[in-house]
Design an enzyme around this catalytic site. Structure first.
Site, PDB file in Angstrom:
ATOM      1  N   ARG A 235       5.455  45.393  75.435  1.00 53.27           N
ATOM      2  CA  ARG A 235       6.273  44.197  75.619  1.00 53.27           C
ATOM      3  C   ARG A 235       7.719  44.529  75.997  1.00 53.27           C
ATOM      4  O   ARG A 235       8.471  43.664  76.408  1.00 53.27           O
ATOM      5  CB  ARG A 235       6.223  43.339  74.339  1.00 53.27           C
ATOM      6  CG  ARG A 235       4.865  42.705  74.102  1.00 53.27           C
ATOM      7  CD  ARG A 235       4.692  42.195  72.673  1.00 53.27           C
ATOM      8  NE  ARG A 235       4.299  43.244  71.741  1.00 53.27           N
ATOM      9  CZ  ARG A 235       4.091  43.060  70.438  1.00 53.27           C
ATOM     10  NH1 ARG A 235       4.243  41.859  69.910  1.00 53.27           N
ATOM     11  NH2 ARG A 235       3.731  44.068  69.659  1.00 53.27           N
TER      12      ARG A 235
ATOM     13  N   GLY B  41       2.155  39.188  61.015  1.00 54.76           N
ATOM     14  CA  GLY B  41       0.940  38.969  60.223  1.00 54.76           C
ATOM     15  C   GLY B  41       1.260  38.076  59.038  1.00 54.76           C
ATOM     16  O   GLY B  41       2.308  38.215  58.412  1.00 54.76           O
TER      17      GLY B  41
ATOM     18  N   ASN C 138      43.023  69.637  92.727  1.00 58.46           N
ATOM     19  CA  ASN C 138      42.236  70.671  92.047  1.00 58.46           C
ATOM     20  C   ASN C 138      40.996  71.087  92.816  1.00 58.46           C
ATOM     21  O   ASN C 138      40.367  72.078  92.483  1.00 58.46           O
ATOM     22  CB  ASN C 138      41.837  70.196  90.639  1.00 58.46           C
ATOM     23  CG  ASN C 138      40.989  68.932  90.686  1.00 58.46           C
ATOM     24  OD1 ASN C 138      41.076  68.151  91.647  1.00 58.46           O
ATOM     25  ND2 ASN C 138      40.180  68.731  89.674  1.00 58.46           N
TER      26      ASN C 138
HETATM   27  C1  UD1 Z   1       2.734  44.709  62.882  1.00 58.36           C
HETATM   28  C2  UD1 Z   1       1.743  44.235  61.829  1.00 58.36           C
HETATM   29  C3  UD1 Z   1       2.120  42.820  61.428  1.00 58.36           C
HETATM   30  C4  UD1 Z   1       3.537  42.787  60.894  1.00 58.36           C
HETATM   31  C5  UD1 Z   1       4.533  43.393  61.890  1.00 58.36           C
HETATM   32  C6  UD1 Z   1       5.863  43.588  61.217  1.00 58.36           C
HETATM   33  C7  UD1 Z   1      -0.363  45.390  62.362  1.00 58.36           C
HETATM   34  C8  UD1 Z   1      -1.710  45.244  62.925  1.00 58.36           C
HETATM   35  N1  UD1 Z   1       0.411  44.287  62.385  1.00 58.36           N
HETATM   36  O1  UD1 Z   1       2.604  43.878  64.019  1.00 58.36           O
HETATM   37  O2  UD1 Z   1       1.230  42.345  60.406  1.00 58.36           O
HETATM   38  O3  UD1 Z   1       3.913  41.443  60.565  1.00 58.36           O
HETATM   39  O4  UD1 Z   1       4.063  44.694  62.335  1.00 58.36           O
HETATM   40  O5  UD1 Z   1       6.844  43.998  62.137  1.00 58.36           O
HETATM   41  O6  UD1 Z   1      -0.013  46.447  61.891  1.00 58.36           O
HETATM   42  N2  UD1 Z   1       1.838  51.762  66.252  1.00 58.36           N
HETATM   43  C9  UD1 Z   1       1.297  53.020  66.330  1.00 58.36           C
HETATM   44  N3  UD1 Z   1       0.060  53.156  66.869  1.00 58.36           N
HETATM   45  C10 UD1 Z   1      -0.677  52.107  67.296  1.00 58.36           C
HETATM   46  C11 UD1 Z   1      -0.101  50.825  67.194  1.00 58.36           C
HETATM   47  C12 UD1 Z   1       1.165  50.689  66.671  1.00 58.36           C
HETATM   48  O7  UD1 Z   1       1.931  54.015  65.949  1.00 58.36           O
HETATM   49  O8  UD1 Z   1      -1.796  52.323  67.762  1.00 58.36           O
HETATM   50  C13 UD1 Z   1       3.216  51.624  65.693  1.00 58.36           C
HETATM   51  C14 UD1 Z   1       4.198  51.024  66.682  1.00 58.36           C
HETATM   52  O9  UD1 Z   1       4.902  52.032  67.367  1.00 58.36           O
HETATM   53  C15 UD1 Z   1       5.128  50.207  65.784  1.00 58.36           C
HETATM   54  C16 UD1 Z   1       4.285  49.909  64.559  1.00 58.36           C
HETATM   55  O10 UD1 Z   1       3.153  50.765  64.603  1.00 58.36           O
HETATM   56  O11 UD1 Z   1       6.263  50.932  65.400  1.00 58.36           O
HETATM   57  C17 UD1 Z   1       3.816  48.442  64.543  1.00 58.36           C
HETATM   58  O12 UD1 Z   1       3.101  48.181  65.755  1.00 58.36           O
HETATM   59  P1  UD1 Z   1       3.379  46.877  66.612  1.00 58.36           P
HETATM   60  O13 UD1 Z   1       2.469  46.905  67.787  1.00 58.36           O
HETATM   61  O14 UD1 Z   1       4.801  46.687  66.834  1.00 58.36           O
HETATM   62  O15 UD1 Z   1       2.810  45.777  65.591  1.00 58.36           O
HETATM   63  P2  UD1 Z   1       3.229  44.255  65.485  1.00 58.36           P
HETATM   64  O16 UD1 Z   1       2.490  43.469  66.496  1.00 58.36           O
HETATM   65  O17 UD1 Z   1       4.684  44.113  65.456  1.00 58.36           O
HETATM   66 CA    CA Z   2       6.426  45.436  65.810  1.00 52.49          CA
END
Ligand code: UD1
Ligand code: CA
Length: 460
Positions: free
Chosen positions: A15, A141, A387
């Site tokens: 995103r 979530g 210079n």
């Molecule tokens: C996630 C939570 C959501 C919560 C929110 C809070 C999940 C499924 N959902 O959603 O419930 O309210 O964070 O901010 O966890 N990441 C990895 N590997 C992956 C996917 C993600 O390392 O395969 C890391 C991302 O870099 C990020 C974090 O995990 O730092 C959260 O992932 P992101 O995709 O941002 O989750 P949200 O949709 O924000």
């Molecule tokens: Ca996030």
């Protein structure tokens, strides 16, 4: 009990629409991931980070900031649950808690995390979730409770209309017992709208098995602003700057028109300095006490000594200023400029790799590059150190108490001795010995009665 931290930072950050992994984007001058590391470092014995895209580069970057981090690689983005599995060696066999948190919460601070850990320990939880109630819960979530006890976390994309109305959301910060991660993480499935292994399913699994799963609410929703896109990044940046300026004002710094002032997180400013907005102060800049920074100033990675005045629209980068200097308006101090104490650099003066000793004055319209200028020397208006010969840069050494007349070109390499004088309008190409006058301009011719003579010439 000992606690370890695991930061999940391997997401694609789709995103953000960027080549750079999301967690390396900067908020208030510091990559988002580094801010998370900073917040947890006082609280845990050691920390690991799961990285994804551009792994080698990202790992090197992280190590430069945090050399002790254990780093794991998630090469396929299969979800937050899978990311935790990628770090299995970090918690397998460990007899303690693992604090898991996302790498995309730039506003996270140590205090609310510390309170969360304390509460969790006191209540001897098996799993704890840090929740909060944002103004707009969409994207997060939702925490589903049944009869006041935790039931599950449901992601926005999988939530029913009713579930979407739940105001309490998952902050993304959890505490698990290491052995539960080893034992139960593999039992979560990817049967959801994203076909991902959600870490958020694990608390529900544990609750279902009768473990003590607790939800603790944080007071300040700002701490949990997750950055998923550039709009949220700008929001986080604004909040981080407000916090920074608030801290500075409380410590005795005057900031007027604060909404127009950018002061990044690594900047240090001593009490009784005044910043008049708009001003942008970036990177590792230090401003000592008693300074006045006038509107329009831009400072980056520089040190400003006590009681300096920086007048409007000056730009200062990678430079060091001693005490009692006056710079600007509209001065440009570039990389490697060192002003010792009591130096004056006036309007439209540009300096680069220039050392100006105490009491030097360059008050108007000059370029001073690759030069060292001795104390109490006066540089006249329009003086240029030439210079660059088209291939190489050369140095100009100017002694103490030298008087350089206006509009002089000093063609480097060149050395001018102490107490020398350069006549105005000179182009100096040879070294000038101490105490001598050097002048290099054509002698003036004066023709009297010029209008008459001009007329006569035309009449011929
Ligand atoms: C996630 C939570 C959501 C919560 C929110 C809070 C999940 C499924 N959902 O959603 O419930 O309210 O964070 O901010 O966890 N990441 C990895 N590997 C992956 C996917 C993600 O390392 O395969 C890391 C991302 O870099 C990020 C974090 O995990 O730092 C959260 O992932 P992101 O995709 O941002 O989750 P949200 O949709 O924000
Ligand atoms: Ca996030």
């Amino acid at each position: 009990m000992k606690t370890r931290a695991l930061i999940l930072a391997a997401g694609e950050g789709t995103r953000m629409r960027s080549r750079l992994p999301k967690v390396f984007h900067e908020v208030a001058g510091l990559p988002i991931l580094f801010r998370v590391v900073q917040a947890i470092t006082p609280l845990v014995d050691n920390a690991a980070v799961v990285l994804g895209k551009n792994f080698e580069q990202s790992a090197a970057r992280l190590r430069s900031f945090y050399p002790d981090a254990s780093i794991f690689h998630q090469d396929k983005r299969l979800g937050t649950g899978h990311a935790v599995e990628c770090a299995l060696p970090f918690y397998k066999g460990f007899n303690g808690y693992v604090l898991i948190l996302p790498g995309d919460l730039p506003l996270l601070r140590t205090d609310p995390l510390s309170a969360f850990l304390e509460q969790s320990m006191r209540e001897e939880v098996d799993c704890a979730i840090l929740a909060f109630a944002p103004e707009n819960p969409s994207g997060y979530g939702r925490i589903v409770t049944i009869e006041n006890s935790f039931s599950s976390i449901v992601e926005e994309k999988d939530a029913s209309i009713e579930e979407k109305r739940i105001p309490l959301v998952n902050g993304g910060v959890y505490l698990f017992r290491a052995r539960h991660l080893v034992e139960f993480l593999h039992s979560i499935e990817n049967k959801n709208s994203q076909n991902e292994y959600y870490l958020t399913d694990l608390p529900g699994v544990l609750a279902g098995k009768g473990f003590n799963v607790r939800v603790f609410s944080a007071d300040d929703p700002d701490d949990f602003l997750g950055v998923n896109n550039r709009e949220q990044m700008a929001m986080a940046d604004t909040t981080a700057l407000i916090r920074k300026k608030r801290d500075l004002m409380q410590s005795g710094v005057t900031i007027l028109n604060p909404e127009s002032v950018r002061i990044e997180d690594m900047v240090e400013i001593e009490p009784d300095t005044t910043i008049l907005g708009p001003a942008h102060i970036f990177g590792k800049t230090t401003i000592k006490s008693g300074c006045t920074i006038h509107p329009g100033t831009i400072l980056r990675d520089s040190t400003i000594g006590e009681n300096c005045e920086i007048k409007s629209y000056s730009v200062i980068t990678d430079s060091i200023m001693g005490a009692d200097c006056i710079v600007g308006p509209m001065a440009h101090l570039r990389t490697g400029t060192v002003l010792k104490s009591g130096v004056k650099v006036g309007n439209f003066v540009e300096t680069k790799k220039a050392v100006l000793h105490p009491g030097v004055k360059a008050s108007h319209l000059s370029y001073l590059g690759d030069t060292e200028i001795g104390e109490e020397t006066n540089i006249g208006a329009g003086t240029i150190t030439c210079n660059y010969d088209g291939e190489k840069k050369h140095r100009t050494e100017i002694g103490k108490r030298v008087f350089v007349g206006s509009d002089s070109q000093l063609v480097a390499p060149l050395s001018i001795g102490d107490d020398a004088t350069i006549g105005a309008g000179s182009t100096i190409t040879k070294d000038v010995p101490p105490c001598s006058l050097a002048i290099s301009r054509a002698r003036q011719t004066v023709i009297p009665d010029w209008p008459k003579k001009k007329k006569n010439k035309k009449g011929k």
